[in-house]
Design a protein around this motif. Structure first.
Motif, PDB file in Angstrom:
ATOM      1  N   THR A   1       0.829  -1.200   0.000  1.00  0.00           N
ATOM      2  CA  THR A   1       0.000   0.000   0.000  1.00  0.00           C
ATOM      3  C   THR A   1       0.866   1.253   0.000  1.00  0.00           C
ATOM      4  O   THR A   1       2.084   1.188   0.155  1.00  0.00           O
TER       5      THR A   1
ATOM      6  N   ASP B   1      -4.769   1.848  -0.784  1.00  0.00           N
ATOM      7  CA  ASP B   1      -5.231   1.499   0.558  1.00  0.00           C
ATOM      8  C   ASP B   1      -5.252   0.000   0.809  1.00  0.00           C
ATOM      9  O   ASP B   1      -5.550  -0.441   1.925  1.00  0.00           O
TER      10      ASP B   1
ATOM     11  N   ASN C   1      -7.301  -2.275  -0.306  1.00  0.00           N
ATOM     12  CA  ASN C   1      -8.600  -2.948  -0.390  1.00  0.00           C
ATOM     13  C   ASN C   1      -8.792  -3.665  -1.718  1.00  0.00           C
ATOM     14  O   ASN C   1      -9.383  -4.746  -1.776  1.00  0.00           O
ATOM     15  N   GLU C   2      -8.327  -3.042  -2.795  1.00  0.00           N
ATOM     16  CA  GLU C   2      -8.428  -3.637  -4.126  1.00  0.00           C
ATOM     17  C   GLU C   2      -7.114  -4.337  -4.457  1.00  0.00           C
ATOM     18  O   GLU C   2      -6.043  -3.739  -4.385  1.00  0.00           O
TER      19      GLU C   2
ATOM     20  N   THR D   1     -11.880  -7.239  -3.568  1.00  0.00           N
ATOM     21  CA  THR D   1     -12.278  -5.865  -3.226  1.00  0.00           C
ATOM     22  C   THR D   1     -12.381  -5.666  -1.719  1.00  0.00           C
ATOM     23  O   THR D   1     -12.857  -4.622  -1.266  1.00  0.00           O
ATOM     24  N   ASP D   2     -11.941  -6.662  -0.957  1.00  0.00           N
ATOM     25  CA  ASP D   2     -12.029  -6.571   0.503  1.00  0.00           C
ATOM     26  C   ASP D   2     -10.700  -6.907   1.176  1.00  0.00           C
ATOM     27  O   ASP D   2     -10.662  -7.528   2.230  1.00  0.00           O
ATOM     28  N   GLY D   3      -9.614  -6.514   0.533  1.00  0.00           N
ATOM     29  CA  GLY D   3      -8.307  -6.696   1.147  1.00  0.00           C
ATOM     30  C   GLY D   3      -7.789  -8.105   1.130  1.00  0.00           C
ATOM     31  O   GLY D   3      -6.889  -8.446   1.900  1.00  0.00           O
TER      32      GLY D   3
END
Length: 277
Positions: A141, A183, A185-186, A200-202
């Protein structure tokens, strides 16, 4: 995105490319040659004082000044001044890939059949993490707090503590390339002879995003909405650009792809012609 392309440098045997987030500073590693840098978005190029027989990756900080290059059979190379000078780190290994935080202080590099190495001071000191595995790729990230790394034939792993501990987050696969949003998440991860998977949720759940191919590399925009991937199939290569479809590249053509900042990607056509199907 991907609607127009331009050639920016004579054909060379390019192995890796990277650029600053604003698209001004570019860098490219020539197989059997130096790392080249361009301060003006590819208009002019300068060869740095480097030489690599088999460069494997090249990455940089958001401003492009801090660079890290990986190569097989040599130490890690780190530059803090856009390639004007380089320092060697962590000894001779088969360095396969590296990743950097946006400010260049958090770094990660993986060794093929070795460990994950992390640094929190811009490459001055390093720590070994995880176990010896056939690591192929790594991503992190913008702040470096979350990292992803994959082993060929093994799992995709995630770290949520700046690379100190790692846990599997995806099933075993022939993982070859991974990228994430700023971040974390993706996430997108490509198998060498398989599909591209997306989360899409880490990394908690995964879905197939692109059909199977011999994927060679991929990139994801900072917000995770734009994907670019290059794959090789039987008698052709495929360039996938989110929102712009696919471009089929015949065997007679040669391509090199780099992110140019602000959602734009650039393709160097070394020979032949490419067409949209």
């Amino acid at each position: 995105l991907g609607a127009n392309w331009m050639s920016v440098e004579p054909p060379r045997n390019w192995r890796a490319v990277a650029c600053s987030w604003d698209g001004r500073k570019w860098m490219a590693a020539e197989d059997g040659g130096p790392i080249w840098v361009s301060p003006d978005a590819g208009m002019n190029w300068i060869a740095t004082d480097t030489f690599g027989v088999h460069w494997t990756s090249l990455t940089c900080s958001a401003d492009g000044n801090r660079m890290i290059a990986t190569v097989h059979g040599a130490p890690l190379l780190v530059s803090t001044n856009f390639g004007q000078s380089w320092s060697q780190h962590e000894g001779v290994r088969n360095w396969q890939a590296a990743a950097s935080s946006s400010d260049g202080t958090c770094l990660a590099a993986v060794v093929l059949l070795g460990k994950i190495h992390t640094s929190h001071d811009g490459g001055r000191s390093w720590a070994e993490r995880e176990s010896n595995r056939p690591w192929t790729c790594v991503a992190m990230t913008a702040d470096g707090s979350k990292m992803f790394a994959a082993a060929f034939g093994g799992h995709l792993y995630v770290s949520a503590d700046f690379g100190e501990s790692w846990t599997p987050c995806a099933e075993r696969g022939r993982w070859w390339s991974v990228a994430c949003s700023e971040d974390g998440n993706e996430i997108v991860a490509a198998e060498r002879w398989g599909p591209i998977w997306a989360s899409t949720d880490g990394g908690v759940t995964w879905k197939e995003r692109e059909r199977s191919s011999q994927w060679e590399g991929l990139a994801l925009s900072a917000n995770g909405t734009k994907l670019v991937a290059v794959g090789a199939g039987e008698g052709e290569r495929t360039l996938v650009v989110s929102g712009s479809g696919r471009i089929v590249v015949p065997p007679s053509a040669s391509i090199e792809l780099t992110y140019g900042g602000h959602g734009a990607f650039f393709l160097t056509v070394a020979s032949g012609r490419i067409e949209a199907p």
